[in-house]
Motif scaffolding. Structure first.
Motif, PDB file in Angstrom:
ATOM      1  N   ALA A  10      -8.304  -1.396   1.895  1.00 24.37           N
ATOM      2  CA  ALA A  10      -9.440  -0.778   2.568  1.00 24.37           C
ATOM      3  C   ALA A  10     -10.084   0.250   1.647  1.00 24.37           C
ATOM      4  O   ALA A  10      -9.524   0.673   0.647  1.00 24.37           O
ATOM      5  N   ARG A  18      -7.983   9.306   9.655  1.00 21.13           N
ATOM      6  CA  ARG A  18      -7.290   8.055   9.947  1.00 21.13           C
ATOM      7  C   ARG A  18      -6.130   8.289  10.902  1.00 21.13           C
ATOM      8  O   ARG A  18      -5.860   7.469  11.777  1.00 21.13           O
ATOM      9  N   GLN A  96     -15.379   1.821  12.775  1.00 18.32           N
ATOM     10  CA  GLN A  96     -15.022   0.440  13.095  1.00 18.32           C
ATOM     11  C   GLN A  96     -13.566   0.330  13.546  1.00 18.32           C
ATOM     12  O   GLN A  96     -13.224  -0.469  14.419  1.00 18.32           O
ATOM     13  N   SER A  97     -12.700   1.155  12.971  1.00 15.64           N
ATOM     14  CA  SER A  97     -11.269   1.054  13.252  1.00 15.64           C
ATOM     15  C   SER A  97     -10.921   1.370  14.700  1.00 15.64           C
ATOM     16  O   SER A  97      -9.899   0.895  15.208  1.00 15.64           O
ATOM     17  N   GLN A 165      -5.599  -2.513  14.557  1.00 14.64           N
ATOM     18  CA  GLN A 165      -6.732  -1.982  13.800  1.00 14.64           C
ATOM     19  C   GLN A 165      -6.479  -0.548  13.330  1.00 14.64           C
ATOM     20  O   GLN A 165      -6.720  -0.213  12.168  1.00 14.64           O
ATOM     21  N   ASN A 168      -3.612  -0.457  10.655  1.00 13.27           N
ATOM     22  CA  ASN A 168      -4.102  -0.867   9.338  1.00 13.27           C
ATOM     23  C   ASN A 168      -4.987   0.208   8.724  1.00 13.27           C
ATOM     24  O   ASN A 168      -4.929   0.467   7.518  1.00 13.27           O
ATOM     25  N   ASN A 169      -5.816   0.825   9.535  1.00 16.55           N
ATOM     26  CA  ASN A 169      -6.683   1.889   9.042  1.00 16.55           C
ATOM     27  C   ASN A 169      -5.855   3.075   8.520  1.00 16.55           C
ATOM     28  O   ASN A 169      -6.157   3.646   7.475  1.00 16.55           O
ATOM     29  N   ARG A 173      -5.651  -0.176   4.974  1.00 16.57           N
ATOM     30  CA  ARG A 173      -5.916  -1.612   4.838  1.00 16.57           C
ATOM     31  C   ARG A 173      -7.023  -2.023   5.791  1.00 16.57           C
ATOM     32  O   ARG A 173      -7.129  -1.502   6.901  1.00 16.57           O
ATOM     33  N   GLU A 174      -7.818  -2.982   5.387  1.00 14.79           N
ATOM     34  CA  GLU A 174      -8.846  -3.548   6.247  1.00 14.79           C
ATOM     35  C   GLU A 174      -8.258  -4.659   7.116  1.00 14.79           C
ATOM     36  O   GLU A 174      -7.280  -5.301   6.738  1.00 14.79           O
TER      37      GLU A 174
END
Length: 258
Positions: A10, A18, A96-97, A165, A168-169, A173-174
């Motif tokens: 990401a 985050r 987006q996350s 989500q 990963n954020n 990571r995306e």
């Protein structure tokens, strides 16, 4: 249908933001868990302070109007926020996350409002008097909920409810592109989650007018939701999903697999 994930790096971001997003996703998920557990009790009338047939009495007209308004509010929120155009607009203001977690939280809060403000309509539509048959029907309703939960884990439960989500954020990571596959229930019906809900809502040894209204309206909404969801799936997966739709039935497993 389900999605599998591959890990891609990401873009770097503020670690504190985050972590805040991860905490928000956790709160949203816990709110969802409470809501779905309460929903089981609300429908079955078991172990909750207010169920579908309990609460303050009101006139029939008021009950119908209020209950339809509550279900309409949920339908608008649940379908509207799931549309691609809304997501594109919404993610201009939120990361987006946390988009999925925000959606899950809003849906949960809307359902909790419905449970809180629901007006009982206790007139009896049917009541199974034979004890063994009543137990069988109540057990069938429980089986519907089992199908719902099992199906979410088959397709990635934690992504469906936003935890994947935000995790990963947090790790930097995306989320990768979705990959189409059809595990277990999805080989027999395209929408086992919705099938489970229909079974859970309709398998009632005692059906009141309010419960019947809830079952009818939510079933109608399910079919509208399927239409909207399948349009999105065709856009996402193209001919692969079209072939799947031709081969596998929507809700009831009546087609032969080839």
């Amino acid at each position: 249908m389900t999605v599998t994930q591959a890990i891609r790096p990401a873009m770097p971001g503020n670690r504190g933001l985050r972590f805040t997003a991860f905490l928000f996703g956790g709160v949203a998920y816990l709110t969802f868990l409470f809501t779905i557990m309460y929903a089981i009790g609300f429908i079955s009338g078991f172990a909750v302070p207010k169920a579908i047939d309990t609460g303050a009495k009101s006139g029939a007209f008021e009950a119908i109007v209020v209950n339809l308004a509550l279900m309409s509010l949920f339908a608008i929120q649940h379908s509207g926020m799931a549309r691609k155009s809304f997501k594109h607009w919404w993610t201009q203001f939120i990361p987006q996350s946390v988009e999925r977690s925000t959606y899950v939280l809003c849906a949960s809060l809307t359902l909790l409002l419905l449970f809180w403000q629901w007006r009982p309509m206790p007139a009896v539509v049917w009541s199974v008097q034979e004890p063994d048959m009543a137990v069988v029907i109540a057990t069938l309703s429980f089986v519907g909920w089992v199908i719902v939960f099992t199906s979410t884990f088959l397709i990635n439960h934690f992504e469906l409810f936003g935890l994947h989500q935000v995790a990963n954020n947090l790790a930097g990571r995306e989320m990768p592109a979705p990959v189409f596959r059809t595990p277990f229930f999805y080989r027999f019906v395209r929408h086992p989650i919705y099938l489970g809900f229909i079974i859970a809502f309709w398998a009632a040894p005692a059906m009141s007018a309010g419960h019947l209204l809830f079952a009818v309206v939510t079933t109608a909404y399910i079919f509208i939701g399927i239409m909207l969801e399948e349009r999105d799936l065709v856009d996402m997966f193209g001919d692969e999903y079209r072939r799947y739709r031709e081969r596998v039935s929507m809700l009831f497993p009546w087609r032969k697999l080839t």
